[in-house]
Structures are given as structure tokens and as C-alpha cells.
Design an enzyme around this catalytic site. Structure first.
Site, PDB file in Angstrom:
ATOM      1  N   GLN A  94       5.970   4.652   2.018  1.00  0.00           N
ATOM      2  CA  GLN A  94       5.547   3.609   1.075  1.00  0.00           C
ATOM      3  C   GLN A  94       6.058   3.949  -0.325  1.00  0.00           C
ATOM      4  O   GLN A  94       5.881   5.073  -0.807  1.00  0.00           O
ATOM      5  CB  GLN A  94       4.017   3.464   1.062  1.00  0.00           C
ATOM      6  CG  GLN A  94       3.552   2.301   0.192  1.00  0.00           C
ATOM      7  CD  GLN A  94       2.048   2.043   0.281  1.00  0.00           C
ATOM      8  OE1 GLN A  94       1.312   2.774   0.945  1.00  0.00           O
ATOM      9  NE2 GLN A  94       1.601   1.009  -0.420  1.00  0.00           N
ATOM     10  N   HIS A 100       1.693  -4.421   1.474  1.00  0.00           N
ATOM     11  CA  HIS A 100       2.617  -5.471   1.895  1.00  0.00           C
ATOM     12  C   HIS A 100       2.988  -5.241   3.354  1.00  0.00           C
ATOM     13  O   HIS A 100       2.997  -4.102   3.831  1.00  0.00           O
ATOM     14  CB  HIS A 100       3.881  -5.488   1.020  1.00  0.00           C
ATOM     15  CG  HIS A 100       4.532  -4.155   0.877  1.00  0.00           C
ATOM     16  ND1 HIS A 100       4.041  -3.182   0.031  1.00  0.00           N
ATOM     17  CD2 HIS A 100       5.603  -3.615   1.491  1.00  0.00           C
ATOM     18  CE1 HIS A 100       4.796  -2.105   0.121  1.00  0.00           C
ATOM     19  NE2 HIS A 100       5.751  -2.336   1.012  1.00  0.00           N
ATOM     20  N   HIS A 102       6.045  -5.747   5.991  1.00  0.00           N
ATOM     21  CA  HIS A 102       7.457  -6.050   6.205  1.00  0.00           C
ATOM     22  C   HIS A 102       7.562  -6.925   7.453  1.00  0.00           C
ATOM     23  O   HIS A 102       6.977  -6.592   8.496  1.00  0.00           O
ATOM     24  CB  HIS A 102       8.265  -4.776   6.469  1.00  0.00           C
ATOM     25  CG  HIS A 102       8.303  -3.817   5.327  1.00  0.00           C
ATOM     26  ND1 HIS A 102       9.367  -3.736   4.445  1.00  0.00           N
ATOM     27  CD2 HIS A 102       7.417  -2.874   4.915  1.00  0.00           C
ATOM     28  CE1 HIS A 102       9.143  -2.782   3.557  1.00  0.00           C
ATOM     29  NE2 HIS A 102       7.965  -2.236   3.816  1.00  0.00           N
TER      30      HIS A 102
HETATM   31  P1  AMP Z   1       7.638   0.228   1.057  1.00  0.00           P
HETATM   32  O1  AMP Z   1       8.675   1.312   1.033  1.00  0.00           O
HETATM   33  O2  AMP Z   1       7.003   0.010   2.402  1.00  0.00           O
HETATM   34  O3  AMP Z   1       6.622   0.431  -0.044  1.00  0.00           O
HETATM   35  O4  AMP Z   1       8.398  -1.120   0.776  1.00  0.00           O
HETATM   36  C1  AMP Z   1       8.712  -1.562  -0.507  1.00  0.00           C
HETATM   37  C2  AMP Z   1       9.805  -2.551  -0.357  1.00  0.00           C
HETATM   38  O5  AMP Z   1       9.891  -3.322  -1.535  1.00  0.00           O
HETATM   39  C3  AMP Z   1      11.179  -1.931  -0.119  1.00  0.00           C
HETATM   40  O6  AMP Z   1      11.707  -2.373   1.123  1.00  0.00           O
HETATM   41  C4  AMP Z   1      12.002  -2.425  -1.310  1.00  0.00           C
HETATM   42  O7  AMP Z   1      13.328  -2.727  -0.965  1.00  0.00           O
HETATM   43  C5  AMP Z   1      11.223  -3.663  -1.733  1.00  0.00           C
HETATM   44  N1  AMP Z   1      11.361  -4.062  -3.125  1.00  0.00           N
HETATM   45  C6  AMP Z   1      11.271  -3.277  -4.224  1.00  0.00           C
HETATM   46  N2  AMP Z   1      11.407  -4.012  -5.339  1.00  0.00           N
HETATM   47  C7  AMP Z   1      11.591  -5.296  -4.947  1.00  0.00           C
HETATM   48  C8  AMP Z   1      11.790  -6.528  -5.624  1.00  0.00           C
HETATM   49  N3  AMP Z   1      11.856  -6.602  -6.958  1.00  0.00           N
HETATM   50  N4  AMP Z   1      11.918  -7.652  -4.880  1.00  0.00           N
HETATM   51  C9  AMP Z   1      11.872  -7.595  -3.532  1.00  0.00           C
HETATM   52  N5  AMP Z   1      11.680  -6.473  -2.835  1.00  0.00           N
HETATM   53  C10 AMP Z   1      11.556  -5.325  -3.522  1.00  0.00           C
END
Ligand code: AMP
Length: 116
Positions: A94, A100, A102
Site C-alpha cells: 500500500q 481503495h 484496485h
Molecule cells: P496502493 O499501492 O495499493 O496504495 O495503490 C495506489 C495506487 O494509486 C497505485 O496503483 C498508483 O499508481 C495510484 N495512483 C497514485 N497517484 C494517482 C493519481 N494521481 N491518480 C490515479 N492513480 C494514482
């Protein structure tokens, strides 16, 4: 402010972002670094930091997120081949500490492979 993340700013409209879907409780956006041809994020408007930090009061909200994930997948026409992933905690990958889900689709999922 408590738990201000990039997702809080997106939800607040401070960072212009296209919403694939939104309602009173959640938004759905495209992941900025997609791991699959279709890679969406379903994000509750309530800034819960991790799934493990959700409480009994979030039961309906968590159910709403899952039901919307199914609806969105159906609307995208990805059939029944999609994968939902929640990373809980830095040790599980994370990086944004605002809960969130995915939603990944349109890629070949290897049987038994739980990676994204
Ligand atoms: P996690 O690693 O499970 O916390 O997932 C966070 C996700 O947010 C990652 O897949 C990133 O690529 C995505 N992310 C980060 N910043 C943004 C943004 N501004 N818009 C869309 N996705 C983002």
C-alpha cells in the site's frame, strides 16, 4: 487535516481527474500507472486509511464499494473476468493511505496468481 492523501485531493476536486463513476459515497478513477489494460481504483469518499482501520460503522460502505466494483465491471463490458485487490499496509504494497480497491481487467490472469 487528518489523513490528507492524493485521493482526498482528487475527491475534493483539487486535482482535476476524470471520474469513471461517482456517487455520494465513492469515486472511481483510472490508475495513473496501470498494471493491466483496465486498471481502475474505487475509492470511498470517507478517508479510511486502511481496510484494517475500517470499523463496524463502515460495514454498509464496504459493501457498497464491492457492489459498485461489480456494477462498474459490468458497465465496462469486461464480463466476469476481473480481479479486485486491496493492499493493506506498506508491507503489502500500500502506497496511498486512503482505502481503495484496485479493479483489474482485460489481461490474462494466471490461475492461482494473486499478483496484480
Ligand atoms: P496502493 O499501492 O495499493 O496504495 O495503490 C495506489 C495506487 O494509486 C497505485 O496503483 C498508483 O499508481 C495510484 N495512483 C497514485 N497517484 C494517482 C493519481 N494521481 N491518480 C490515479 N492513480 C494514482
Amino acid at each position: 487535516m487528518a489523513n490528507t492523501t492524493i485521493f482526498s485531493k482528487i475527491i475534493a476536486g483539487e486535482i482535476p481527474t476524470e471520474f469513471v463513476y461517482q456517487d455520494d459515497f465513492c469515486v472511481c478513477i483510472r490508475d495513473i500507472a496501470p498494471q493491466a489494460p483496465t486498471h481502475l481504483l474505487i475509492v470511498p469518499k470517507k478517508p479510511i486509511s486502511t481496510l484494517a482501520n475500517a470499523g463496524a460503522e463502515d460495514q454498509a460502505l464496504l459493501g457498497h464499494l464491492l457492489l459498485k466494483a461489480g456494477d462498474i465491471a459490468r458497465q465496462l463490458g469486461v464480463g466476469d473476468a476481473f480481479r479486485l485487490v486491496i493492499n493493506n499496509g506498506a508491507g503489502a504494497g500500500q502506497t496511498v493511505f486512503h482505502l481503495h480497491i484496485h479493479l483489474l481487467a482485460n489481461k490474462k490472469f494466471t490461475e492461482g496468481n494473486l499478483g496484480m
